[in-house]
Design an enzyme around this catalytic site. Sequence first.
Site, PDB file in Angstrom:
ATOM      1  N   GLY A 137       0.418   8.511   1.878  1.00 42.63           N
ATOM      2  CA  GLY A 137      -0.108   7.707   2.977  1.00 42.63           C
ATOM      3  C   GLY A 137      -1.580   7.950   3.263  1.00 42.63           C
ATOM      4  N   LYS A 158      10.264   3.616   5.208  1.00 38.77           N
ATOM      5  CA  LYS A 158      10.084   4.608   6.290  1.00 38.77           C
ATOM      6  C   LYS A 158      10.508   3.997   7.632  1.00 38.77           C
ATOM      7  CE  LYS A 158       6.680   6.911   3.474  1.00 38.77           C
ATOM      8  NZ  LYS A 158       5.479   7.719   3.366  1.00 38.77           N
ATOM      9  N   GLY A 218       3.605   2.823   1.517  1.00 37.22           N
ATOM     10  CA  GLY A 218       2.812   1.728   2.086  1.00 37.22           C
ATOM     11  C   GLY A 218       2.881   0.428   1.294  1.00 37.22           C
ATOM     12  N   ASN A 257      10.160   2.851  -0.229  1.00 40.10           N
ATOM     13  CA  ASN A 257      10.575   3.576   0.976  1.00 40.10           C
ATOM     14  C   ASN A 257       9.876   2.946   2.187  1.00 40.10           C
ATOM     15  OD1 ASN A 257      11.129   5.403   2.994  1.00 40.10           O
ATOM     16  ND2 ASN A 257      10.040   7.122   2.038  1.00 40.10           N
ATOM     17  N   GLU A 274       8.074  14.060   4.646  1.00 37.00           N
ATOM     18  CA  GLU A 274       8.008  13.839   6.098  1.00 37.00           C
ATOM     19  C   GLU A 274       9.189  14.494   6.799  1.00 37.00           C
ATOM     20  OE1 GLU A 274       7.427   9.644   5.607  1.00 37.00           O
ATOM     21  OE2 GLU A 274       5.430  10.116   4.834  1.00 37.00           O
ATOM     22  N   SER A 307       0.503   7.246  -2.475  1.00 38.77           N
ATOM     23  CA  SER A 307      -0.544   6.220  -2.522  1.00 38.77           C
ATOM     24  C   SER A 307      -0.577   5.440  -3.835  1.00 38.77           C
ATOM     25  CB  SER A 307      -1.920   6.845  -2.227  1.00 38.77           C
ATOM     26  OG  SER A 307      -1.939   7.401  -0.925  1.00 38.77           O
ATOM     27  N   HIS A 348      12.469  14.306   1.638  1.00 36.38           N
ATOM     28  CA  HIS A 348      11.135  13.689   1.662  1.00 36.38           C
ATOM     29  C   HIS A 348      10.184  14.594   2.450  1.00 36.38           C
ATOM     30  CE1 HIS A 348       7.861  10.971   2.653  1.00 36.38           C
ATOM     31  NE2 HIS A 348       8.213  10.300   1.578  1.00 36.38           N
TER      32      HIS A 348
HETATM   33  P1  PGA Z   1       2.784   6.229   0.191  1.00 37.30           P
HETATM   34  O1  PGA Z   1       4.182   6.983   0.449  1.00 37.30           O
HETATM   35  O2  PGA Z   1       2.984   5.344  -1.005  1.00 37.30           O
HETATM   36  O3  PGA Z   1       2.540   5.429   1.456  1.00 37.30           O
HETATM   37  O4  PGA Z   1       1.757   7.271  -0.027  1.00 37.30           O
HETATM   38  C1  PGA Z   1       4.898   7.534  -0.621  1.00 37.30           C
HETATM   39  C2  PGA Z   1       6.140   8.201  -0.123  1.00 37.30           C
HETATM   40  O5  PGA Z   1       6.133   8.748   0.981  1.00 37.30           O
HETATM   41  O6  PGA Z   1       7.174   8.209  -0.812  1.00 37.30           O
END
Ligand code: PGA
Length: 258
Positions: free
Chosen positions: A177, A13, A239, A11, A101, A217, A99
């Site tokens: 994140g 983003k 990330g 993803n 977010e 993460s 998601h």
């Molecule tokens: P992250 O994001 O790996 O940066 O923690 C995961 C996600 O939002 O799907």
Amino acid sequence: MADRKPFVGGNWKMNTNRSSASDLCRGVADALLRVDTADIAVFPPFPYLLLVRSILRDRGSSIRLGAQDVYSRPDGAYTGEVSVEMLKDCGVEVVICGHSERRHVLGEKDDLVNQKLRAVLEGGLWGILCVGERLEEREAGHTDVVVQRQMKNGLTDIAGQHLARLIVAYEPVWAIGTGKNATPQDVVEVHTKIRGLLTGLFGAENAARVRIIYGGSVKPDNAGPLFAPPEVDGGLIGGASLVAGDFAAVVRATTRKH
Ligand code: PGA
């Protein structure tokens, strides 16, 4: 137990531009050219979907094109929104719904997430339903209640026949994140409950087809232990999906499941 092929999604983003999206896509496609032990998808921002599709095609890549969001209505006066048919027209095969977010930054509620997921699955695409608790909810011991609510509401009126194209992503919000990730034991515990909920809603046979993946993460150095348990069918990666080598290493961490 059903033989579920692992799924790993990158993803991106609201990151990349035309040039860096091209470079990233080329890097990922080349690094994963011969990997067929997992279903892999990348989720670029909307403006770069066609660009990424054309690079994947040119490279002969089996990586699927994904979209980070969608709107549930087929067309009409919905300024700024994008429909399932538009995404299909651009070669999208898999769509993220709900998601964290979108839930917590953009204010999406369970019923909107459900409408989106229904549109995606009824439109013949793969849909990823994201669920997960916030830190204060985990600390208050409410993880199960929150995940159960998001699952039940998110899956309202979804037909059992569509479940083979459903993926559930357990993504604890406090792990996204932040560099903190849930332990494999935490993940197995919640995934087992999610599988139980699916079984209660759709029966064991349909439920066994659904892939339950973890996000939050995931990096090359922790992907192995997180993906090792049979309850974890892959991951949704933020990330680390922005660095081709890291994303490829995370995908390769699923290969030992086969
Ligand atoms: P992250 O994001 O790996 O940066 O923690 C995961 C996600 O939002 O799907």
